[in-house]
Design an enzyme around this catalytic site. Structure first.
Site, short mmCIF file in Angstrom:
data_model
loop_
_atom_site.label_atom_id
_atom_site.label_comp_id
_atom_site.label_asym_id
_atom_site.label_seq_id
_atom_site.Cartn_x
_atom_site.Cartn_y
_atom_site.Cartn_z
N HIS A 299 0.82 -1.21 0.00
CA HIS A 299 0.00 0.00 0.00
C HIS A 299 0.86 1.26 0.00
O HIS A 299 2.08 1.22 0.17
CB HIS A 299 -0.94 0.00 1.20
CG HIS A 299 -0.24 0.08 2.53
ND1 HIS A 299 0.18 1.27 3.08
CD2 HIS A 299 0.10 -0.88 3.43
CE1 HIS A 299 0.74 1.05 4.25
NE2 HIS A 299 0.72 -0.25 4.49
N CYS B 219 2.79 -5.00 6.83
CA CYS B 219 2.50 -4.64 5.45
C CYS B 219 3.74 -4.07 4.75
O CYS B 219 4.73 -3.73 5.39
CB CYS B 219 1.36 -3.63 5.39
SG CYS B 219 -0.25 -4.33 5.88
#
Length: 222
Positions: free
Chosen positions: A180, A196
């Site tokens: 992301h 992440c």
């Protein structure tokens, strides 16, 4: 038939043409010309400039806050992965989009901090532009201040998922890990997230435009 994957070098390098032409000066001019630092290089200033046409206009990256080693670039790549594969080099904080002819498009990333790192083979099941962020229940338990976002945080520049999110699935199971965007330039090249893989918003927008759903992804362990 095997589908080949090529980097659109013309699209990737188009911003650099004027920079290279600007270097064709006379010997006398070059003699007195100071070298351009990467942070002031017109090519990178263009690559990481503002994106006013996004749903939420993205400001330019402050390149002074990012180590030039993590700027997006085409590099030689000798790994065994097939073209079109994403490879996260956790120890060195890079994400590679493997191309053919021994090359890859390399992005600098921030990765999961100790205790939250994840590795393995999976796939990008789907992508979202300006996604809603919903913290996992265990994260809310650790950080009660996130309770107000239990049902989702609306998209925007302050949303932790940034401008794009690529959702990592192991088969049909959501791993809850994402590739992301982020506004936190200082975090690129560091281990800071909850597992992440984060990129500058300009980079994740570029990446998302290049990879289809079901792209394989390999995250190498630290």
């Amino acid at each position: 038939m095997t589908k080949t994957f090529r980097i659109d070098r013309r699209g990737f390098l188009c911003g650099g043409a004027s920079f290279f032409l600007a270097g064709c000066t006379s010997g006398m001019e070059r003699q007195f010309k100071l070298p351009v630092s990467p942070q002031n290089d017109p090519y990178y200033l263009s690559l990481y400039g503002p994106l006013p046409d996004e749903r939420f206009p993205v400001p330019a990256v402050d390149l002074k806050k990012v180590d030039p080693a993590y700027y997006r670039r085409v590099v030689d790549y000798d790994g065994p992965e097939r073209p079109g594969t994403l490879v996260v080099d956790t120890p060195n904080r890079y994400l590679y989009l493997v191309a053919e002819n021994g090359q890859a498009l390399r992005y600098g990333v921030g990765i999961g901090r100790d205790g939250f790192a994840w590795s393995g083979r999976a796939r990008i099941a789907y992508k979202r532009a300006w996604p809603t962020w919903t913290p996992p229940a265990e994260m809310v338990a650790r950080q009660p201040e996130l309770e107000k976002f239990r049902n989702g945080m609306p998209p925007g520049l302050q949303n932790p998922l940034g401008a794009r999110a690529l959702y990592i699935f192991d088969g049909n199971r959501d791993t809850l890990y994402r590739v992301h965007g982020t506004m936190e330039e200082w975090s690129i090249g560091r281990a800071v997230s909850s597992g992440c893989v984060r990129l500058l918003n300009q980079d994740v927008i570029d990446l998302a435009s290049r990879v289809p759903n079901n792209t394989p992804i390999i995250v190498r362990p630290a």
